[in-house]
Design a protein around this motif. Structure first.
Motif, mmCIF file in Angstrom:
data_model
loop_
_atom_site.group_PDB
_atom_site.id
_atom_site.type_symbol
_atom_site.label_atom_id
_atom_site.label_comp_id
_atom_site.label_asym_id
_atom_site.label_seq_id
_atom_site.Cartn_x
_atom_site.Cartn_y
_atom_site.Cartn_z
ATOM 1 N N ASP A 73 0.480 -29.036 21.800
ATOM 2 C CA ASP A 73 0.040 -29.459 23.120
ATOM 3 C C ASP A 73 1.096 -29.096 24.163
ATOM 4 N N GLY A 74 0.661 -28.487 25.251
ATOM 5 C CA GLY A 74 1.573 -28.087 26.319
ATOM 6 C C GLY A 74 2.157 -26.697 26.164
ATOM 7 N N THR A 75 1.794 -25.999 25.102
ATOM 8 C CA THR A 75 2.355 -24.672 24.825
ATOM 9 C C THR A 75 1.796 -23.619 25.778
ATOM 10 N N GLU A 76 2.678 -22.746 26.209
ATOM 11 C CA GLU A 76 2.300 -21.565 26.981
ATOM 12 C C GLU A 76 2.537 -20.357 26.085
ATOM 13 N N LEU A 77 1.506 -19.526 25.932
ATOM 14 C CA LEU A 77 1.618 -18.317 25.115
ATOM 15 C C LEU A 77 1.908 -17.137 26.035
ATOM 16 N N ASP A 78 2.976 -16.436 25.735
ATOM 17 C CA ASP A 78 3.393 -15.287 26.534
ATOM 18 C C ASP A 78 3.409 -14.053 25.633
ATOM 19 N N PHE A 79 3.408 -12.884 26.236
ATOM 20 C CA PHE A 79 3.583 -11.637 25.503
ATOM 21 C C PHE A 79 4.761 -10.935 26.144
ATOM 22 N N ALA A 80 5.791 -10.651 25.360
ATOM 23 C CA ALA A 80 7.015 -10.098 25.919
ATOM 24 C C ALA A 80 7.481 -8.872 25.151
ATOM 25 N N ARG A 81 8.116 -7.986 25.884
ATOM 26 C CA ARG A 81 8.783 -6.827 25.291
ATOM 27 C C ARG A 81 10.280 -7.000 25.518
#
Length: 107
Positions: A73-81
């Motif tokens: 709960d509260g997680t932000e999913l990011d995509f990073a290089r």
């Protein structure tokens, strides 16, 4: 309770869904694994299951089973290089510790 996607993560997921030719979003969860105790599960979702909690972010559905939601709960999913590496990054405010390889976490 909320789960969100960054713009980068949403763009990446949209590309994969387009190349698959189907899908409504992603299924996010956790399982017991790794040296710290828990690991994330991330897969494409084609349908909503009866037990799923459904969140919408950046035009995509994020589906989560109720047992996993407690941990993410509260997680932000990011995509990073970062250099030659790229992948999804889980910004989970509930994490107390992570293993050295970054594959598992403790709440």
């Amino acid at each position: 309770m909320a789960l969100t996607l960054t713009e980068n993560a949403a763009q990446h997921i949209h590309k994969f869904l387009d190349s698959r030719g189907k899908g409504i979003g992603i299924r996010l969860g956790v399982k017991t694994s790794g040296c710290s105790g828990m690991a994330y599960i991330l897969e494409f979702a084609d349908t909503v299951r009866e037990e799923d909690e459904v969140f919408e972010s950046q035009g995509l559905k994020i589906l989560v089973d109720p047992k996993s939601l407690v941990y993410i709960d509260g997680t932000e999913l990011d995509f990073a290089r970062e250099g030659l590496n790229e992948g999804f990054k889980f910004n989970n405010p509930n994490v107390k510790d992570e293993c050295g390889c970054g594959e598992s976490f403790t709440i």
